[in-house]
Design a protein around this motif. Structure first.
Motif, mmCIF file in Angstrom:
data_model
loop_
_atom_site.group_PDB
_atom_site.id
_atom_site.type_symbol
_atom_site.label_atom_id
_atom_site.label_comp_id
_atom_site.label_asym_id
_atom_site.label_seq_id
_atom_site.Cartn_x
_atom_site.Cartn_y
_atom_site.Cartn_z
ATOM 1 N N ARG A 145 1.824 -0.778 0.320
ATOM 2 C CA ARG A 145 2.822 -0.236 1.167
ATOM 3 C C ARG A 145 4.055 0.750 0.344
ATOM 4 N N THR A 146 4.070 0.739 -0.884
ATOM 5 C CA THR A 146 4.991 1.403 -1.578
ATOM 6 C C THR A 146 4.431 2.728 -1.981
ATOM 7 N N PHE A 147 3.391 3.330 -1.641
ATOM 8 C CA PHE A 147 2.750 4.428 -2.016
ATOM 9 C C PHE A 147 3.887 5.684 -1.600
ATOM 10 N N SER A 148 4.179 5.591 -0.259
ATOM 11 C CA SER A 148 4.972 6.780 -0.037
ATOM 12 C C SER A 148 6.263 7.015 -0.727
ATOM 13 N N GLY A 207 2.680 16.273 -11.864
ATOM 14 C CA GLY A 207 3.370 15.363 -11.128
ATOM 15 C C GLY A 207 3.892 15.708 -9.680
ATOM 16 N N MET A 208 4.224 14.899 -8.971
ATOM 17 C CA MET A 208 4.733 15.240 -7.461
ATOM 18 C C MET A 208 5.812 14.089 -7.258
ATOM 19 N N SER A 209 6.736 14.830 -6.445
ATOM 20 C CA SER A 209 7.970 14.012 -6.343
ATOM 21 C C SER A 209 7.313 13.089 -5.072
ATOM 22 N N TRP A 210 8.295 12.052 -4.690
ATOM 23 C CA TRP A 210 8.029 11.106 -3.682
ATOM 24 C C TRP A 210 7.862 11.855 -2.112
ATOM 25 N N GLY A 227 9.510 3.888 -6.475
ATOM 26 C CA GLY A 227 11.200 3.659 -6.436
ATOM 27 C C GLY A 227 11.662 4.870 -6.978
ATOM 28 N N THR A 228 10.916 6.065 -7.637
ATOM 29 C CA THR A 228 11.363 7.002 -8.280
ATOM 30 C C THR A 228 11.233 8.291 -7.335
#
Length: 125
Positions: A27-30, A50-53, A101-102
């Motif tokens: 559930r925390t993927f997004s 890399g890619m941001s949230w 969380g980043t």
């Protein structure tokens, strides 16, 4: 908790292209910054892209700038990396990784919380 599974690696000639994919569960993927990292024999594990949230910011290591493109589809819980103009020095096991969380992706491998099992990319000369 995030589980990651890569696919799409393979053998390609120099100058060719591959797309690797990574499907995530959890559930925390997004709410995780995502990265692609690689590990070549005899070398340290290194950051590739890399890619941001939210997907609004991308980051690339200098050796792959202009050749690799990272993207993500949060609706499908999937992150992709299109690799063009591949070179023999791109040969490595490629991993996707998540930093939960980043917002911003980090270039430091040890900062990532979750890793996939890796997919082999081999570029022949």
């Amino acid at each position: 908790q995030v589980q990651l599974r890569e696919s799409g690696g393979g053998l390609v000639q120099a100058g060719g292209s591959l797309r690797v994919s990574c499907v995530a569960s959890g559930r925390t993927f997004s709410r995780a910054a995502l990265g692609w990292l690689r590990h070549a024999p005899g070398k340290e594990r290194e950051f590739v892209a890399g890619m941001s949230w939210t997907g609004s910011r991308t980051y690339y290591a200098d050796p792959v700038k202009g050749r690799f493109t990272i993207s993500r589809d949060n609706a499908k819980n999937t992150v992709y990396m299109q690799m063009n103009s591949l070179k023999p020095e791109d040969t490595a096991v490629y991993y996707c990784a998540a930093h939960v969380g980043t917002y911003y992706a980090t270039p430091i491998p040890s900062d990532y919380d979750y890793w996939g099992q890796g997919t082999q990319v081999t570029v022949s000369s």
